[in-house]
Motif scaffolding. Structure first.
Motif, PDB file in Angstrom:
ATOM      1  N   THR A 187     102.917  60.810  33.600  1.00 29.05           N
ATOM      2  CA  THR A 187     103.155  59.944  33.960  1.00 29.05           C
ATOM      3  C   THR A 187     104.092  59.658  34.498  1.00 29.05           C
ATOM      4  O   THR A 187     104.222  58.285  34.938  1.00 29.05           O
ATOM      5  N   GLU A 188     105.185  60.934  35.523  1.00 31.71           N
ATOM      6  CA  GLU A 188     106.018  60.480  36.352  1.00 31.71           C
ATOM      7  C   GLU A 188     105.478  59.839  37.801  1.00 31.71           C
ATOM      8  O   GLU A 188     104.210  60.132  38.424  1.00 31.71           O
ATOM      9  N   LEU A 189     105.810  58.641  38.304  1.00 34.90           N
ATOM     10  CA  LEU A 189     105.147  57.040  39.462  1.00 34.90           C
ATOM     11  C   LEU A 189     106.392  58.584  39.982  1.00 34.90           C
ATOM     12  O   LEU A 189     106.960  57.812  41.073  1.00 34.90           O
ATOM     13  N   THR A 190     106.514  59.473  41.161  1.00 31.58           N
ATOM     14  CA  THR A 190     107.205  60.261  42.182  1.00 31.58           C
ATOM     15  C   THR A 190     106.231  60.553  42.731  1.00 31.58           C
ATOM     16  O   THR A 190     105.510  61.448  42.421  1.00 31.58           O
ATOM     17  N   ALA A 191     106.897  61.427  44.452  1.00 29.18           N
ATOM     18  CA  ALA A 191     106.374  61.849  44.846  1.00 29.18           C
ATOM     19  C   ALA A 191     105.816  63.184  44.543  1.00 29.18           C
ATOM     20  O   ALA A 191     104.828  64.330  44.540  1.00 29.18           O
ATOM     21  N   ASP A 192     107.229  64.221  43.723  1.00 29.18           N
ATOM     22  CA  ASP A 192     107.089  65.543  43.194  1.00 29.18           C
ATOM     23  C   ASP A 192     105.334  65.413  42.008  1.00 29.18           C
ATOM     24  O   ASP A 192     104.582  66.361  41.785  1.00 29.18           O
ATOM     25  N   ALA A 193     106.211  64.437  40.904  1.00 34.68           N
ATOM     26  CA  ALA A 193     105.042  64.715  40.569  1.00 34.68           C
ATOM     27  C   ALA A 193     102.866  64.773  40.554  1.00 34.68           C
ATOM     28  O   ALA A 193     102.468  65.231  39.917  1.00 34.68           O
ATOM     29  N   ASP A 194     103.341  63.201  41.981  1.00 36.72           N
ATOM     30  CA  ASP A 194     101.846  63.710  41.899  1.00 36.72           C
ATOM     31  C   ASP A 194     100.949  64.443  43.137  1.00 36.72           C
ATOM     32  O   ASP A 194     100.263  64.449  43.090  1.00 36.72           O
ATOM     33  N   TRP A 195     102.237  65.072  43.682  1.00 35.67           N
ATOM     34  CA  TRP A 195     102.509  65.899  44.037  1.00 35.67           C
ATOM     35  C   TRP A 195     101.405  67.527  43.279  1.00 35.67           C
ATOM     36  O   TRP A 195     100.814  67.948  43.047  1.00 35.67           O
ATOM     37  N   LEU A 200      95.865  69.919  40.280  1.00 35.18           N
ATOM     38  CA  LEU A 200      95.587  70.662  38.341  1.00 35.18           C
ATOM     39  C   LEU A 200      94.173  70.160  38.627  1.00 35.18           C
ATOM     40  O   LEU A 200      93.150  69.106  39.099  1.00 35.18           O
ATOM     41  N   TYR A 201      93.340  70.425  37.216  1.00 39.44           N
ATOM     42  CA  TYR A 201      91.934  70.610  36.972  1.00 39.44           C
ATOM     43  C   TYR A 201      92.026  68.945  36.183  1.00 39.44           C
ATOM     44  O   TYR A 201      92.913  68.841  34.670  1.00 39.44           O
TER      45      TYR A 201
END
Length: 259
Positions: A187-195, A200-201
């Motif tokens: 759910t987080e809208l951060t670059a780290d979470a997006d990466w 992931l599947y």
């Protein structure tokens, strides 16, 4: 982009095309350079007439922006139109709209679940190009396909369910449904979470699932308010916001040019 503005652009474009065709048919090609050289001096700005910045085009651009701004303000609807008042009166979804941002967020509680919907008005700008000069006003006013992203989390569980869908013509067409063990990653809208999400599947294409699974899943999301009513609201609000942002953009650019 508003339907009115889109039609104005189409009309202006058609006029320019007709004007160009008329010149090419009537004026011999060899005389066009001479005509251009004769016209340019009459339209040029003198150095003494310059204002604002150092460019000779500043005044003309500021005037055109002012004209467009005045036109859009005259055509602008109420700050809070009836459809928005009715949506808020239902008190189901909470609207989060930050001026200047192109994304809109809707949130709600459903039992022990937290549901979030996000969509962008950028899809309106991408889909507003007319395919030909024969486009009619009725065709231009059809619903824009808007990509939406839902996330469902539970207070009693660590994971997150996310749903990617297209909103158009009063319905949500689900593309895929993903599950993340880590709620923050999902759910987080951060670059780290997006990466982290990229590796992931994300689940199968929704339309490849067994038809009975699709049907039950659609009942699941409709029960949570992801339904026709919401699908009609999203594009209407997206166009309302795009119009507000466009007017603000005109005012800001005009002010900058005149500084």
């Amino acid at each position: 982009m508003s339907a009115i503005r889109a039609i104005r652009q189409l009309t202006a474009s058609s006029s320019r095309v007709l004007a160009a065709r008329s010149v090419s048919r009537v004026v011999p090609r060899a005389t066009i350079p001479a005509l251009r050289s004769a016209i340019v001096p009459a339209r040029a700005f003198s150095v003494s007439a310059r204002r604002f910045g150092e460019g000779a085009s500043d005044v003309a651009l500021a005037q055109k922006l002012a004209e467009e701004l005045q036109y859009e303000k005259e055509a602008e609807v109420d700050a809070e139109p009836d459809f928005l008042k009715a949506f808020k009166a239902q008190n189901i979804w909470q609207l989060e709209d930050i001026a200047g941002n192109d994304e809109v967020t809707l949130t709600r509680k459903f039992g022990n679940e937290n549901i979030r919907l996000m969509f962008s008005i950028a899809d309106i700008q991408q889909e507003s190009e007319f395919e030909g000069e024969e486009e009619t006003e009725e065709e231009a006013s059809t619903s824009y396909p808007i990509r939406c992203s839902f996330s469902i989390t539970k207070d009693s569980a660590p994971g997150a369910l996310t749903i990617d869908a297209i909103c158009q013509d009063g319905s949500f067409i689900v593309d895929n449904c993903s599950y993340y063990n880590d709620k923050r990653v999902g759910t987080e809208l951060t670059a780290d979470a997006d990466w982290k999400r990229r590796g992931l599947y994300i689940g199968p294409q929704f339309d490849t699932l067994d038809i009975t699974v699709q049907e039950e899943f659609e009942k699941f999301i409709q029960e949570r308010g992801i339904n026709e009513s919401l699908a009609l609201f999203v594009p209407e609000y997206a166009e309302h916001k795009e119009q507000k942002e466009y007017i603000e953009w005109l005012a800001n650019v005009k002010k900058f040019i005149e500084a």
